[in-house]
Design an enzyme around this catalytic site. Structure first.
Site, PDB file in Angstrom:
ATOM      1  N   TYR A 193      15.615 -20.584  -9.997  1.00 37.12           N
ATOM      2  CA  TYR A 193      15.780 -21.453 -11.167  1.00 37.12           C
ATOM      3  C   TYR A 193      16.981 -22.365 -10.943  1.00 37.12           C
ATOM      4  CZ  TYR A 193      12.776 -17.941 -13.447  1.00 37.12           C
ATOM      5  OH  TYR A 193      11.757 -17.082 -13.768  1.00 37.12           O
ATOM      6  N   PRO A 199       5.298 -15.433 -23.244  1.00 38.20           N
ATOM      7  CA  PRO A 199       4.473 -14.811 -24.289  1.00 38.20           C
ATOM      8  C   PRO A 199       4.047 -15.800 -25.370  1.00 38.20           C
ATOM      9  CG  PRO A 199       6.770 -14.270 -24.649  1.00 38.20           C
ATOM     10  CD  PRO A 199       6.704 -14.968 -23.311  1.00 38.20           C
ATOM     11  N   LEU A 200       4.671 -16.987 -25.388  1.00 34.82           N
ATOM     12  CA  LEU A 200       4.311 -18.016 -26.362  1.00 34.82           C
ATOM     13  C   LEU A 200       3.483 -19.133 -25.718  1.00 34.82           C
ATOM     14  CD1 LEU A 200       7.678 -18.225 -28.321  1.00 34.82           C
ATOM     15  CD2 LEU A 200       5.583 -17.017 -28.963  1.00 34.82           C
ATOM     16  N   GLY A 201       2.847 -18.803 -24.590  1.00 34.84           N
ATOM     17  CA  GLY A 201       2.000 -19.796 -23.941  1.00 34.84           C
ATOM     18  C   GLY A 201       2.760 -21.028 -23.520  1.00 34.84           C
ATOM     19  N   ARG A 202       3.987 -20.823 -23.003  1.00 32.72           N
ATOM     20  CA  ARG A 202       4.851 -21.918 -22.539  1.00 32.72           C
ATOM     21  C   ARG A 202       5.122 -22.936 -23.651  1.00 32.72           C
ATOM     22  NH1 ARG A 202       5.295 -21.281 -17.034  1.00 32.72           N
ATOM     23  NH2 ARG A 202       3.701 -19.985 -16.090  1.00 32.72           N
ATOM     24  N   GLY A 203       5.241 -22.416 -24.877  1.00 30.12           N
ATOM     25  CA  GLY A 203       5.557 -23.265 -26.014  1.00 30.12           C
ATOM     26  C   GLY A 203       4.345 -23.723 -26.805  1.00 30.12           C
ATOM     27  N   PHE A 204       3.139 -23.473 -26.290  1.00 30.26           N
ATOM     28  CA  PHE A 204       1.929 -23.919 -26.972  1.00 30.26           C
ATOM     29  C   PHE A 204       1.803 -23.283 -28.344  1.00 30.26           C
ATOM     30  CE2 PHE A 204      -2.629 -23.438 -27.923  1.00 30.26           C
ATOM     31  CZ  PHE A 204      -3.014 -24.768 -27.927  1.00 30.26           C
TER      32      PHE A 204
END
Length: 348
Positions: free
Chosen positions: A65, A213-218
């Site tokens: 990263y 876990p949030l779908g990359r912000g989706f």
């Protein structure tokens, strides 16, 4: 000045070797890389310390990263007595050439050098959880784990983890030294791991750390997310965020949002609560760069879902409803991470 008191969060056991972490961790990647430009260091240190004050103990980073800059950031956040309150997880295995090309390595020399580099950048004597970020398909997994086993004996790492590893790779690794955790993408719209990887981890007593876990912000902003992405944001190139796929995936978000309205929560809280309800051996590590989003994510911990609600959510995002792969190129994910047999290895 005295440190602010730490709010206790429920803790879960990861694996069977004694590691315990807060029920929810913090993914730190986006603070430094991949989701647009690096964020202001002072703001990110403040966010990390806000998370620790809220009871979060598992901080997740990687030497890739930045590369390297996120570990340096975490190292600064660990100062002033914070180190003693957290478990630090970092990763090795992905290196970048001068031209930007990515290389995956798991040979002993690289493993050891990567560990020494991470220890230095983090400013710690020992890494709590050390993952192989991606599996080197040219090196038998037994060789990689063997070197990690030596690092444990030397006190440089405490526990071993794997990320995006296949079931057979997990089994082979675990036979050399117990694997404490497997990190994998698991969310309402990334559920293929439930067929083979999750059962394997549970059979072997390995903890599960769910990234994105949030779908990359989706599941935070829905299709509007794409409109705000910078040209440096890797999500712009991910199939699920491409126009035709996104148009179809929007219905998933709208269904989740409608249930969230009924339950009086946000769609991201609902999606995150779903992951929490998948088992007491699961620790999601939602990432954020904003304190208000962190606070919102913490609200998921108090949300209760019935079996009927869990089933309804899963029906919204079943395999047939989700359009597009997780990555533009799926190589080096668990679907293709088997390594050669140990008998093929000849040390240099």
């Amino acid at each position: 000045m005295e440190d602010a008191p730490v709010t206790p969060l429920p803790r879960i056991k990861l694996g069977s070797q004694g590691m315990e972490v807060s029920v929810q961790g913090l993914g730190c990647m986006a603070m430094s890389a991949f989701y647009g430009p690096a964020k202001p260091e002072a703001d990110m240190v403040a966010l990390i310390r806000r998370a620790v004050a809220a009871g979060v103990t598992l901080l997740d980073t990687s030497d890739s990263y930045g590369p390297h800059t996120n570990e340096v950031l975490i190292g600064k956040a660990l100062q002033d007595g914070v180190r003693e309150k957290v478990e630090v997880a970092t990763k090795f295995g992905i290196s970048f050439a001068a031209d930007g090309r990515r290389e995956v390595r798991g040979d002993p020399e690289y493993v050891r050098a990567a560990c020494e580099g991470s220890l230095r950048r983090l400013g710690v004597d020992c890494i709590d959880l050390y993952y192989q970020h991606r599996v080197d398909m040219s090196v038998p997994i037994e060789i990689t784990i063997g070197e990690l086993k030596k690092l444990i004996a030397e006190g440089k790492i405490k526990y071993i983890g794997l990320s995006e590893a296949s079931a057979s790779t997990i089994r082979r690794a675990h036979s050399v030294h117990p694997v404490t955790a497997v990190q994998l993408e698991w969310s309402l719209w990334s559920r293929d791991v439930e067929e083979d990887i999750i059962p394997t981890c549970r059979e072997l007593g390995i903890g599960i750390v769910a990234y994105s876990p949030l779908g990359r912000g989706f599941f935070t902003r829905g299709p509007k997310l794409v409109d705000s992405l910078s040209d440096q944001d890797s999500r712009k190139h991910m199939p699920r965020f491409q126009y035709k796929n996104l148009e179809k995936n929007t219905q998933i978000f709208e269904n989740v949002n409608a249930m969230a309205v009924r339950k009086g929560c946000t769609p991201s809280q609902l999606a995150l609560a779903w992951v929490h309800h998948k088992g007491s051996d699961v620790c999601p590590i939602p990432g954020t760069t904003k304190i208000e989003n962190f606070d919102n994510n913490m609200g998921a911990l108090s949300l209760k879902l019935t079996l009927e609600e869990m089933g309804e959510l899963e029906s919204y995002a079943n395999v047939g409803n989700v359009q597009g792969d997780r990555y533009a190129q799926m190589e080096n994910t668990w679907k293709d991470s088997n390594t050669p047999p140990l008998s093929s290895w000849k040390a240099e």
